[in-house]
Design a protein around this motif. Sequence first.
Motif, PDB file in Angstrom:
ATOM      1  N   ASP A 106       1.050  -1.231   0.055  1.00  0.00           N
ATOM      2  CA  ASP A 106      -0.055  -0.128  -0.023  1.00  0.00           C
ATOM      3  C   ASP A 106       0.575   1.088  -0.229  1.00  0.00           C
ATOM      4  OD1 ASP A 106      -2.234  -1.805   0.190  1.00  0.00           O
ATOM      5  OD2 ASP A 106      -2.221  -1.654   1.955  1.00  0.00           O
ATOM      6  N   ASP A 107       1.435   1.528  -1.088  1.00  0.00           N
ATOM      7  CA  ASP A 107       2.063   2.275  -1.209  1.00  0.00           C
ATOM      8  C   ASP A 107       1.914   4.016  -1.871  1.00  0.00           C
ATOM      9  OD1 ASP A 107       1.015   2.977  -3.415  1.00  0.00           O
ATOM     10  OD2 ASP A 107       3.260   2.620  -5.175  1.00  0.00           O
ATOM     11  N   CYS A 108       0.717   4.445  -0.855  1.00  0.00           N
ATOM     12  CA  CYS A 108      -0.388   5.405  -0.822  1.00  0.00           C
ATOM     13  C   CYS A 108      -1.316   5.312  -0.062  1.00  0.00           C
ATOM     14  CB  CYS A 108      -0.202   6.328  -2.640  1.00  0.00           C
ATOM     15  SG  CYS A 108      -2.119   5.351  -3.503  1.00  0.00           S
ATOM     16  N   GLU A 110      -4.719   6.458  -0.957  1.00  0.00           N
ATOM     17  CA  GLU A 110      -5.652   5.898  -1.284  1.00  0.00           C
ATOM     18  C   GLU A 110      -5.363   4.602  -1.055  1.00  0.00           C
ATOM     19  OE1 GLU A 110      -3.835   7.726  -2.623  1.00  0.00           O
ATOM     20  OE2 GLU A 110      -5.318  10.130  -1.715  1.00  0.00           O
ATOM     21  N   ARG A 111      -4.580   3.517  -1.328  1.00  0.00           N
ATOM     22  CA  ARG A 111      -4.017   2.917  -1.101  1.00  0.00           C
ATOM     23  C   ARG A 111      -4.475   2.434   0.220  1.00  0.00           C
ATOM     24  NH1 ARG A 111      -4.761  -1.353  -3.857  1.00  0.00           N
ATOM     25  NH2 ARG A 111      -3.806  -2.492  -1.906  1.00  0.00           N
ATOM     26  N   LYS A 123     -10.158   4.288  -3.757  1.00  0.00           N
ATOM     27  CA  LYS A 123     -10.365   4.885  -4.346  1.00  0.00           C
ATOM     28  C   LYS A 123      -8.691   5.177  -5.130  1.00  0.00           C
ATOM     29  CE  LYS A 123     -12.108   6.866  -0.297  1.00  0.00           C
ATOM     30  NZ  LYS A 123     -12.675   7.790  -0.933  1.00  0.00           N
ATOM     31  N   ASP A 124      -7.819   4.198  -5.128  1.00  0.00           N
ATOM     32  CA  ASP A 124      -7.050   4.036  -6.405  1.00  0.00           C
ATOM     33  C   ASP A 124      -7.166   2.663  -6.876  1.00  0.00           C
ATOM     34  OD1 ASP A 124      -4.649   4.246  -7.986  1.00  0.00           O
ATOM     35  OD2 ASP A 124      -3.085   3.540  -5.992  1.00  0.00           O
ATOM     36  N   ARG A 165       6.959  -0.507 -12.840  1.00  0.00           N
ATOM     37  CA  ARG A 165       6.318  -0.334 -11.210  1.00  0.00           C
ATOM     38  C   ARG A 165       4.639  -0.743 -11.099  1.00  0.00           C
ATOM     39  NH1 ARG A 165       6.947   0.319  -6.158  1.00  0.00           N
ATOM     40  NH2 ARG A 165       5.879   1.075  -4.552  1.00  0.00           N
ATOM     41  N   ARG A 173       3.123  -3.131  -8.573  1.00  0.00           N
ATOM     42  CA  ARG A 173       1.903  -3.238  -7.656  1.00  0.00           C
ATOM     43  C   ARG A 173       0.752  -3.970  -7.360  1.00  0.00           C
ATOM     44  NH1 ARG A 173      -1.155   2.372  -8.038  1.00  0.00           N
ATOM     45  NH2 ARG A 173      -0.462   2.414  -5.902  1.00  0.00           N
ATOM     46  N   ASN A 211      -0.522  -7.202  -4.757  1.00  0.00           N
ATOM     47  CA  ASN A 211      -1.674  -6.786  -4.162  1.00  0.00           C
ATOM     48  C   ASN A 211      -3.191  -7.820  -5.343  1.00  0.00           C
ATOM     49  OD1 ASN A 211      -0.775  -5.113  -2.602  1.00  0.00           O
ATOM     50  ND2 ASN A 211      -0.989  -3.151  -4.219  1.00  0.00           N
TER      51      ASN A 211
END
Lengths: 162, 396
Positions: free
Chosen positions: A60-62, A64-65, B252-253, B317, B321, B325
Amino acid sequence: MNKISADAIQQIEQLNRDYICALDALDMPAWLACFNKQGQYTFIAEENYRRNFPIAFMLDDCYERLQDRVTQVVDIQSDSTEHYQTRHFTQLTSVTVADDGRYQAEFNYSVYYTRSDTKKTQLLCVGRYIDLIDISNASASYIDRKAVTDTNVLPRYVAYPV
Amino acid sequence: MANQKNEEPLLIWPKKYNEVPKAVFEMEELWPKELKSIFYGEEWHPIVHRAEIPNPGDYKAAELGEMPIFAVHGEDGVIRVFQNTCTHRGTALVTECAGNKKEFECPYHRWLFSLEGELVGCPNSREFTPDFDKKNFGLHQLRVEGFCGLYWVTMSDKTPPLKEYLGESFYEPLSRILGGDGRLKLIGYQKVMYDCNWKAYCDNDGYHAPLLHKAFALLNWQGGKGFQKVTENGHLAFESEIKVPDQVEALKDASILDFKGTGTSSGSIVLMSFPLTVFSKHMDMLNVRYAFPKGPKGIEVHYAYFTHEDDDEEMVRHRIRQSSNLLGPCGLVSMEDASVFSRIDKGNKTPGNAVFQKGVEDEYKLSFTVKQNDESGNLPRWEHYRKIMGFKRAEQ
Ligand code: FES
Ligand SMILES: [Fe+2]
């Protein structure tokens, strides 16, 4: 060398307590509240961390994550995964000053889990937290918390952050 | 007849092709036979991609059935796979799961082996048997074949060549999972133990995907067009388009779900080679799942993730990610599969058969025509398993 005040250490310990209590109560908003708006969370195997492989179990790199992690646990996965009760045991092993108001800390952790169907308790994972903590306005929050797990082969799927 | 008692089959298979005895997941007596006939038999098992051991001296330990093995990148650039045992008195040569060595030294009596597996030194050999010759004591090497940088092993000389064994319906999409040309870079592993029998782990089907995976619905993923292809020897290829909606309200993302793609690649490829390896390319994740049964109960799965050598920084990147996840033992999508593995194991401790329905038109005939969301694609692999294990069908 900057001397670390007892107050700072107390705040770092308190933040960690808030964090592990949130997880053991599965109170995800309280978990999220431990991070600030720059916050990042990573749950990664020690093997990857040591060999510089970026793949994590959770990344979770931000902020929002981090919010989406809460959504995932609370809304998305809740009816298809089996709940288990965790207990986190932690111990502060080091604190250093990073720069103004920011501290690096490390904790050892071990996490036990108890399955709701069998009520049997087993070890989930053991490792260390590598933290970057902001202390301002008399409150502490995570800029970065990495849970680096020595348990390279997880004993089961892991539904909640560690 | 009493003298035929030893020959009595462990299991009688149901006469209908869409039924599998639940006992097949639970009978521990099957394991020795599975080892002999499947893991040490005429099948290919993927062990390592070149990207995992890119430099001379790099090695990776693994298991084939219960046999410890390791793959080594030789000084000559060749990748070989050896039994993990000293040719003197059998001590294991490597104990780490991966690393880099100049040579392999056995600690017991200091016999020394080159990266290519030759015995290059053994102390006091003048006092060995008169006809002792170092040449006869190289490491035990397994038969190996590579495809797009992925190296497979087999214990049998009779196993057909790898491409023939996999068939085009399997190796063509596999080449796309492996980046088209195999020029991959390793970005890490996720390793986990699932507490089910290995056959339950690889009995996942096309029927469950839109139903079990709540994430699909919540994220409003449109099930795009797709198909399954099955081979007679039990390999399954599953391909479908993924249409990720422009807006994912639940997240959100939503960038985590982006499908950047390269060329004309479809959104989702899942392959399962007999007996138990899964390969997948969902959106931009390139993933090989090495699987190691720990006897009749429990299976250790190593999800290996890759990028392509030509990826730019942004793509790397993105793949990191997404891979961290969505898949694996904590992934938004595949955690639900993991949950089923242990529940199915619990449920299978009951008598009777597991019954396949979706896509089955005739219970008494094996069909190789399978639609995207059918579960009948698993039946050819069960038939292949039944034959290898020598189980007879009940009389009609
Ligand atoms: S067992 Fe390896 S040198 Fe003797
Ligand atoms: Fe699935």
